[in-house]
Enzyme design. Structure first.
Site, PDB file in Angstrom:
ATOM      1  N   SER A 200      36.869  65.395  59.725  1.00  0.00           N
ATOM      2  CA  SER A 200      37.873  64.691  60.526  1.00  0.00           C
ATOM      3  C   SER A 200      38.295  65.481  61.755  1.00  0.00           C
ATOM      4  O   SER A 200      38.958  64.937  62.632  1.00  0.00           O
ATOM      5  CB  SER A 200      39.108  64.383  59.671  1.00  0.00           C
ATOM      6  OG  SER A 200      39.655  65.578  59.141  1.00  0.00           O
TER       7      SER A 200
ATOM      8  N   HIS B 193      32.717  59.420  60.601  1.00  0.00           N
ATOM      9  CA  HIS B 193      34.091  59.683  60.184  1.00  0.00           C
ATOM     10  C   HIS B 193      34.751  58.409  59.682  1.00  0.00           C
ATOM     11  O   HIS B 193      35.080  57.505  60.451  1.00  0.00           O
ATOM     12  CB  HIS B 193      34.896  60.274  61.347  1.00  0.00           C
ATOM     13  CG  HIS B 193      36.307  60.589  60.992  1.00  0.00           C
ATOM     14  ND1 HIS B 193      37.346  60.495  61.891  1.00  0.00           N
ATOM     15  CD2 HIS B 193      36.862  60.995  59.810  1.00  0.00           C
ATOM     16  CE1 HIS B 193      38.473  60.819  61.294  1.00  0.00           C
ATOM     17  NE2 HIS B 193      38.198  61.125  60.032  1.00  0.00           N
TER      18      HIS B 193
ATOM     19  N   GLU C 248      34.288  55.891  62.832  1.00  0.00           N
ATOM     20  CA  GLU C 248      34.206  56.642  64.075  1.00  0.00           C
ATOM     21  C   GLU C 248      32.878  57.405  64.084  1.00  0.00           C
ATOM     22  O   GLU C 248      32.645  58.260  63.237  1.00  0.00           O
ATOM     23  CB  GLU C 248      35.392  57.601  64.171  1.00  0.00           C
ATOM     24  CG  GLU C 248      35.649  58.149  65.541  1.00  0.00           C
ATOM     25  CD  GLU C 248      36.900  59.014  65.580  1.00  0.00           C
ATOM     26  OE1 GLU C 248      37.527  59.088  66.643  1.00  0.00           O
ATOM     27  OE2 GLU C 248      37.245  59.629  64.543  1.00  0.00           O
TER      28      GLU C 248
ATOM     29  N   ASN D   3      41.862  61.182  65.587  1.00  0.00           N
ATOM     30  CA  ASN D   3      42.702  62.265  65.075  1.00  0.00           C
ATOM     31  C   ASN D   3      43.212  63.172  66.190  1.00  0.00           C
ATOM     32  O   ASN D   3      44.329  63.688  66.115  1.00  0.00           O
ATOM     33  CB  ASN D   3      41.937  63.084  64.027  1.00  0.00           C
ATOM     34  CG  ASN D   3      41.897  62.377  62.693  1.00  0.00           C
ATOM     35  OD1 ASN D   3      42.586  61.380  62.486  1.00  0.00           O
ATOM     36  ND2 ASN D   3      41.083  62.860  61.774  1.00  0.00           N
TER      37      ASN D   3
END
Length: 768
Positions: free
Chosen positions: A467, A488, A500, A538
């Protein structure tokens, strides 16, 4: 063939066949309404026409392959919303079957976008009364709708205005307009309750936003008959002639009242629906507006209801809610286009077998979503105990879907047969892709990828679910960097819709395309982004938790923050989210971001203090909240002394006393730093376009799409200048955490929207 048009052909039997043609889904473009009015007016004038059948051209359509059905969350197929989740409202349109035409996917959504860009509401057609009532429903000759494939939104409303509806088997019928921030605008709010009763109509329009099949529609009274595809036109013609000859009832649905019930019953049903809408869609005006319009028609008559429906529909189109939902719709469509990947003639490779390394929360979730899509999975763990836990977690995920009636038992059993657990790499010799999902440890991941390079075939995609960690670091000890890519997922991986896809400068376009194809197959929305710490989502949202911790250490109440963020529209506040994710994740990710972005990181001692106190959030039932089985999380007052200790250690409260701050300022001090980091993501070229970051924020972080469709679009509705001035003010008081980015400053001072293309700003340098 591709031009939107309406044609008419009169048969020897006196039935005029009016045909809509606007591939691929017969969207009701403005020219279609003009054509319908023209052809129906002609049919009513001609002496050789006894009745009309409204149908579509079957020659213009090809059914889309199953892999192209995006039907999990916030997904679309051309102009059809297949499934939408707004807050906790789940709206599903099931996969379509058939081999011929689609009656209509509804009103052309491009017109909504045109209204939002120009502010010109006059482009919306006044079809409800002008065409459906005056020209079709109140005509002296009957019309029968011959429906196949689907009739959604305006497509179903068009059919409702006819005097009968004949449908092919498994035709999908629904009114999904609320998912775009509006209400049915062509009579759906009035005719559907009159045909099938108010409770079922509310279920279709508001409660579940679900489509029904023609078979169910027949039982409810929405469909008059179900006929095989090859017999559909023949049956419809005869039905129309029977109505004209008074052998079958001539029903104007707007005038029906027998299924509405008494006024006290209506009052109770609507009252319950309003209460439910306040809970499930508290920030969205279209739900209450829809109920108001329905009530108007029941009390004052269907025609009065139509007039109010038209007025309210046009008002809702211009709201920020509709702008946000429509923007999210088009933003998701745009993610399918990736420069130098989808535009260079590559064909996807079929991925049949995938290995997942790690059976923890993320690994088991990833494995679950793969086997549910008929992809064979090899699950690897380091010992038998962990492997058994991983397999049980997957079984639990699948059984949960069965218990909630989201998966048939036979499909669940078939899915579990697609899973095999292993403790070594011997089964990896023929896998098409590996997804590593172990803890965030750089040296461990480097070792795993070194092992994979030896154990897997040369064509195998080597993916990681990390992540935060930079992929150049993960793959630096391998010679297969063209095959290394980020996959991800977001937790829980078998539920959250975003995938992702992280590409490095060395990742091959074929690998990207293949992973995008896998994403579609497993019913995720793939968004391709560039490589950096935290990637797009993130990284953009790392200031979210840190801003919340900064406010707490300045004296703001933890539970007040959570409540305000929840009221804003996120599913939960930052501290309840931290409880849910577990504090180990918070510690690991904070370490990565502190290392990569030390100039704008706020390091709070609070999480470490909670861990020392024996708390780990939902994992052990104690965090900021108390977690007891069968009940909702409750604020834990015993956490307050720990928070006070954190405040003493940071010692940043002004004058040693809690800061005074308004509710609005709390929301802005948490979300404006997120906008600021999003600007840096845009400036660094981590996403192809601003709308990619919008849809990723909606699908990955549950940013409310009705807040103008995502984090960047929301910021533009507020104004870049306001965001910049607020951050500058806080920067001067509280330091670097709030320092406005160069990109934000230039856009704000230049009056340029944050979402504007890179060519409008000298600082935007897309490098994806």
């Amino acid at each position: 063939m591709k031009q939107a048009r309406v044609t008419m052909e009169v048969g020897n039997d006196g039935v005029a066949i009016v045909t809509i043609s606007n591939p691929p889904v017969n969207a009701l473009a403005l020219t279609i309404f003009d054509g319908l009015k023209e052809k129906f007016t002609e049919a009513m004038r001609r002496d050789d026409v006894k009745a009309v059948v409204l149908t579509v051209s079957c020659l213009s359509f090809n059914w889309i392959d199953d892999r192209d059905h995006d039907d999990l969350l916030y997904l679309h197929m051309d102009n059809i919303l297949m499934l939408l989740r707004i807050d906790n409202l789940l709206c599903k349109f099931t996969q379509l079957e058939g081999n011929c035409g689609k009656f209509s996917g509804g009103f052309d959504i491009n017109v909504f976008e045109m209204v939002h860009k120009t502010g010109d509401i006059s482009v919306l057609p006044d079809a409800s009364v002008d065409i459906l009532v005056n020209v079709i429903e109140d005509a002296k000759k009957p019309t029968v709708a011959a429906i196949e494939g689907l009739a959604l939104g305006g497509g179903l409303e068009l059919a409702l205005g006819c005097h009968a509806r004949i449908a092919a088997p498994k035709t999908q019928l629904g009114l999904p307009e609320l998912t775009l921030g509006v209400i049915p605008g062509s009579g759906g709010t009035q005719r559907l309750p009159r045909l099938i009763g108010l409770p079922k109509a509310l279920e279709i329009m508001l409660v579940n936003c679900r489509s029904i099949t023609s078979e169910e529609g027949k039982k409810l009274g929405l469909v008059d008959a179900v006929a095989p595809s090859e017999e559909l036109l023949k049956v419809s013609r005869q039905w129309a002639l029977d109505i004209a000859g008074r052998r079958k009832p001539w029903i104007r649905s707007l005038h029906k009242t027998d299924k509405l019930g008494s006024l006290p019953e209506v009052h109770d049903i609507l009252k319950t629906a309003r209460q439910q809408a306040k809970q499930t869609a508290k920030n969205m005006p279209q739900h209450q507006a829809c109920l108001d319009v329905i009530e108007e028609g029941i009390i004052h008559g269907g025609y009065h209801g139509l007039l109010k429906e038209s007025k309210v529909f046009k008002e809702l189109v211009s709201t920020d809610t509709s702008k946000g939902l429509v923007h999210a719709f088009f933003a998701q469509r745009a993610t399918k286009k990736v420069p130098n990947v989808t535009d260079i003639g590559l064909k996807p490779t079929h991925i049949k077998k995938v290995a997942v390394i790690g059976g923890g929360l993320m690994g088991s979730g990833i494995a679950t979503t793969l086997i549910l899509s008929d992809i064979y999975v090899i699950l690897k763990e380091i010992n038998s105990e962990y492997l058994l836990k991983g397999i049980k977690a997957i079984e639990g995920n699948v059984r949960s879907l069965v218990s909630r009636k989201r998966l048939a038992q036979n499909k669940a059993e078939r899915a579990l047969l697609m899973l095999k657990g292993v403790l070594d790499y011997s089964e990896f010799k023929d896998v098409d892709m590996v997804i590593e999902a172990v803890i965030e440890n750089i040296s461990l991941k480097q070792k795993i990828f070194g092992d994979l390079e030896k154990a897997c075939p040369p064509h195998c995609i080597l993916a990681s679910n990390t992540s935060t960690i930079d992929f150049n670091i993960i793959g630096q000890k391998t010679e297969s960097q063209d095959r290394i890519v980020g996959a991800h997922f977001f937790s829980p991986a078998h539920v959250m819709p975003l995938l992702e896809i992280i590409r490095t400068e060395k990742t091959s376009p074929q690998v990207i395309l293949d992973l995008m194809t896998v994403g579609k197959t497993i019913k995720k929305v793939p968004v391709v982004v560039g490589n950096c710490t935290g990637f797009a989502v993130n990284r953009t949202f790392f200031p979210y938790q840190q801003a919340a911790h900064l406010l707490v250490n300045l004296g703001v109440d933890v539970f007040r923050i959570d409540q305000l963020i929840s009221n804003f529209g996120l599913p939960m506040g930052p501290f309840q989210l931290q409880d849910l994710a577990g504090y180990g994740v918070a510690v690991a990710t904070t370490k990565e971001f502190s290392s990569s972005f030390p100039d704008r990181t706020f390091e709070s001692p609070l999480v470490e203090l909670l861990l020392k106190n024996g708390r780990n959030g939902k994992n052990n039932g104690k965090g900021y909240y108390i977690y007891e089985k069968g009940s909702k999380p409750k604020p834990d007052p015993t956490v307050l002394p720990i928070i006070e200790e954190s405040r003493k250690l940071t010692n940043i409260m002004p004058g040693g006393k809690p800061m005074f701050i308004t509710d609005e300022e709390i929301v802005e001090m948490i979300l404006f730093p997120v906008v600021n980091e999003a600007c840096r993501v845009l400036d660094d070229g981590i996403v192809v376009r601003a709308s990619d970051l919008d849809i990723a924020s909606v699908l990955g972080m549950s940013f409310p799409s009705y807040r103008s469709g995502g984090i960047i679009f929301w910021a533009d509705t507020i104004g870049a200048d306001r965001v910049y001035r607020s951050l500058q003010k806080w920067f001067e008081v509280y330091g670097n955490f709030f320092r406005p980015s160069k990109f934000l400053k230039e856009r704000a001072t230049g009056g340029i929207p944050l979402s504007a293309p890179a060519s409008t700003s000298s600082v935007a340098r897309p490098r994806l």
